[in-house]
Motif scaffolding. Structure first.
Motif, PDB file in Angstrom:
ATOM      1  N   TYR A 197     -32.863  48.510   0.579  1.00  0.00           N
ATOM      2  CA  TYR A 197     -33.919  49.164  -0.187  1.00  0.00           C
ATOM      3  C   TYR A 197     -35.247  48.875   0.488  1.00  0.00           C
ATOM      4  CZ  TYR A 197     -30.281  49.782  -3.657  1.00  0.00           C
ATOM      5  OH  TYR A 197     -29.108  50.157  -4.283  1.00  0.00           O
ATOM      6  N   ILE A 198     -35.991  49.950   0.801  1.00  0.00           N
ATOM      7  CA  ILE A 198     -37.239  49.829   1.541  1.00  0.00           C
ATOM      8  C   ILE A 198     -38.327  50.595   0.803  1.00  0.00           C
ATOM      9  CG2 ILE A 198     -38.408  50.266   3.735  1.00  0.00           C
ATOM     10  CD1 ILE A 198     -35.609  50.322   5.047  1.00  0.00           C
ATOM     11  N   THR A 199     -39.450  49.930   0.538  1.00  0.00           N
ATOM     12  CA  THR A 199     -40.555  50.618  -0.127  1.00  0.00           C
ATOM     13  C   THR A 199     -41.313  51.491   0.867  1.00  0.00           C
ATOM     14  OG1 THR A 199     -42.050  48.751   0.267  1.00  0.00           O
ATOM     15  CG2 THR A 199     -40.916  48.820  -1.866  1.00  0.00           C
ATOM     16  N   SER A 200     -41.881  52.563   0.339  1.00  0.00           N
ATOM     17  CA  SER A 200     -42.734  53.447   1.127  1.00  0.00           C
ATOM     18  C   SER A 200     -44.110  53.476   0.459  1.00  0.00           C
ATOM     19  CB  SER A 200     -42.141  54.865   1.181  1.00  0.00           C
ATOM     20  OG  SER A 200     -43.014  55.752   1.865  1.00  0.00           O
ATOM     21  N   PRO A 201     -45.012  52.577   0.859  1.00  0.00           N
ATOM     22  CA  PRO A 201     -46.321  52.476   0.194  1.00  0.00           C
ATOM     23  C   PRO A 201     -47.157  53.749   0.279  1.00  0.00           C
ATOM     24  CG  PRO A 201     -45.893  50.549   1.570  1.00  0.00           C
ATOM     25  CD  PRO A 201     -44.845  51.553   1.898  1.00  0.00           C
ATOM     26  N   ALA A 202     -46.941  54.548   1.309  1.00  0.00           N
ATOM     27  CA  ALA A 202     -47.754  55.755   1.501  1.00  0.00           C
ATOM     28  C   ALA A 202     -47.307  56.914   0.627  1.00  0.00           C
ATOM     29  CB  ALA A 202     -47.731  56.177   2.968  1.00  0.00           C
ATOM     30  N   THR A 203     -46.014  56.931   0.224  1.00  0.00           N
ATOM     31  CA  THR A 203     -45.490  58.086  -0.517  1.00  0.00           C
ATOM     32  C   THR A 203     -45.076  57.761  -1.946  1.00  0.00           C
ATOM     33  OG1 THR A 203     -43.224  57.708   0.265  1.00  0.00           O
ATOM     34  CG2 THR A 203     -44.645  59.095   1.637  1.00  0.00           C
ATOM     35  N   GLY A 204     -45.142  56.497  -2.343  1.00  0.00           N
ATOM     36  CA  GLY A 204     -44.740  56.136  -3.696  1.00  0.00           C
ATOM     37  C   GLY A 204     -43.257  56.306  -3.926  1.00  0.00           C
ATOM     38  N   GLU A 205     -42.453  55.796  -2.984  1.00  0.00           N
ATOM     39  CA  GLU A 205     -41.006  55.959  -3.080  1.00  0.00           C
ATOM     40  C   GLU A 205     -40.288  54.665  -2.693  1.00  0.00           C
ATOM     41  OE1 GLU A 205     -40.315  60.611  -1.812  1.00  0.00           O
ATOM     42  OE2 GLU A 205     -40.857  59.167  -0.255  1.00  0.00           O
ATOM     43  N   LEU A 206     -39.047  54.583  -3.130  1.00  0.00           N
ATOM     44  CA  LEU A 206     -38.124  53.537  -2.699  1.00  0.00           C
ATOM     45  C   LEU A 206     -36.998  54.223  -1.944  1.00  0.00           C
ATOM     46  CD1 LEU A 206     -37.320  50.477  -2.932  1.00  0.00           C
ATOM     47  CD2 LEU A 206     -35.899  51.154  -4.875  1.00  0.00           C
ATOM     48  N   LEU A 207     -36.774  53.808  -0.704  1.00  0.00           N
ATOM     49  CA  LEU A 207     -35.696  54.388   0.090  1.00  0.00           C
ATOM     50  C   LEU A 207     -34.432  53.567  -0.115  1.00  0.00           C
ATOM     51  CD1 LEU A 207     -37.569  55.086   3.461  1.00  0.00           C
ATOM     52  CD2 LEU A 207     -37.515  56.467   1.370  1.00  0.00           C
ATOM     53  N   GLN A 208     -33.367  54.245  -0.485  1.00  0.00           N
ATOM     54  CA  GLN A 208     -32.059  53.607  -0.654  1.00  0.00           C
ATOM     55  C   GLN A 208     -31.207  53.992   0.547  1.00  0.00           C
ATOM     56  OE1 GLN A 208     -29.394  55.259  -3.593  1.00  0.00           O
ATOM     57  NE2 GLN A 208     -28.651  53.242  -4.201  1.00  0.00           N
TER      58      GLN A 208
END
Length: 404
Positions: free
Chosen positions: A362-373
């Motif tokens: 699980y990786i956060t994406s601070p620029a897009t407001g998402e969590l990558l699974q």
């Protein structure tokens, strides 16, 4: 008449089969839940926000997010030993909150205990920073006055519950602590023998703050630690400081080519006496405190995140280039590698954060407001919406799909 009777028997059997399947569903006997490309049913991800008080509670099974409001923004997040609760640390605001996943583990299955919610247990202390949870306790080291704050997980929902303070007579410093299986604590000391904020020694205290074993070794600075209950390991500029619950202490030398580099982060593994040491100047290494060995896992100076998986059996590394690597901590072999995200500048204010379960990263994406699974079996990526500026994440709940 005979044909009609046979038809009735068939319909009765079909109905019984349907009821049986329905009952199986009620007991969560879900074959799909055990597929490696689907997350465990009782795993949840909690995400704090950099700019707002919004907390994102992500259900990675169905990709949904529920939002809550913490007391303050930009909080650090941790998981308690039981896996049921999260600790929410507001260092700058001298506050600790607790949050309940609602999932209680019972050995071979998970019970649902109400809905996700904040706990009644809160803490007020001076700059709570270092978080640990062992033996059913929740513990923070408070940099502002060198004390420990301690509470029981069982008191999270007790009305008016609060942390108690353990004062070991320490000076205020950027410190750390570890809990041994015998109930004592290894805790850092600062005597100002070196300039700066870092402590130089470690002693062992009891629940009253009384010294059980005095420090035996002095170092040129300590930062980062972990414990398996018998050994507490601290990163130190003088070597890897190993403190045993019986009071014994030793320094394991860094590899010969380290120069002035040293491990500022120590991570626990699932294997007794073995820890991961990480320094941005060199990479990640396996520390064996029994054999006094330090073995490279990945030697790389461009690591952005270095995290042990939720079950402590894998090591996940995210490079500034956007490449993710996953290692098996038993064999130290490279299991997976792939370019997952775009490159991140080394001087970026907010960088993507990484956590791993057995099946997913699980990786956060601070620029897009998402969590990558990211599936660790297929490397497929699913994007899940979070608050606008995700800051820190923690995994809690249980890697289990069997309900009561």
């Amino acid at each position: 008449m005979k044909n009609k009777f046979n038809k009735l028997l068939f319909l009765f059997a079909l109905s019984a089969f349907a009821v049986s399947c329905s009952n199986d569903d009620d007991h969560d006997h879900d074959d799909h839940s055990e597929e490696t490309n689907q997350e465990y049913k009782y795993v949840r991800i909690l995400v704090s926000d950099e700019k707002t008080t919004e907390l994102s509670l992500v259900n990675p099974v169905d990709g949904t997010t529920t939002f809550f409001d913490a007391k303050f923004p930009k909080s650090a997040l941790y998981t308690t030993e039981s896996g049921r609760f999260a600790g929410i640390i507001h260092r700058a605001d001298n506050t600790v909150e607790t949050f309940d996943s609602g999932f209680e583990f019972h050995g071979d299955h998970v019970d649902t205990k109400g809905t996700p919610k904040f706990g009644a247990l809160t803490g007020i202390s001076l700059s709570p920073t270092h978080f640990k949870s062992k033996l059913g306790e929740i513990v923070t080291f408070n940099d502002g006055d060198g004390t420990l704050s301690v509470a029981k997980e069982s008191d999270v929902h007790s009305p008016g519950a609060a942390f108690t303070t353990i004062n070991a007579g320490l000076k205020a410093h950027h410190g750390a602590m570890a809990t041994f299986s015998n109930g004592t604590y290894a805790i850092t000391e600062k005597d100002n023998s070196i300039a700066g904020t870092l402590p130089e020694k470690v002693k062992i205290i009891d629940h009253t703050g009384k010294t059980v074993h005095a420090a035996k070794l002095a170092t040129q600075g300590i930062h980062g630690n972990a414990t398996d209950g018998t050994y507490a390991v601290f990163g130190s500029a003088s070597g890897i400081l190993v403190v045993e619950s019986n009071g014994n202490q030793k320094l394991i030398p860094h590899p010969a080519d380290f120069g002035t580099a040293w491990f500022g982060s120590i991570l626990e593994t699932a294997y007794a006496g073995k820890f991961v040491g990480y320094t941005a100047a060199k990479g990640a290494f396996l520390i064996d405190v029994v054999n006094n060995s330090v073995t490279p896992i990945i030697e790389n100076t461009k690591i952005m995140q270095c995290k042990v998986s939720y079950n402590h059996k894998k090591l996940g590394v995210l490079l500034h280039s956007g490449e993710m690597r996953v290692y098996d901590l038993s064999s130290l072999s490279l299991d997976k590698t792939a370019n997952i995200i775009s490159a991140t500048a080394e001087d970026a204010t907010q960088k993507p954060q990484l956590e791993l379960t057995e099946r997913f990263a699980y990786i956060t994406s601070p620029a897009t407001g998402e969590l990558l699974q990211v599936s660790l079996s297929t490397l497929a990526i699913t994007k899940i919406k979070t608050s606008a500026t995700p800051y820190r994440i923690t995994i809690f709940g249980h890697e289990n799909s069997a309900g009561h």
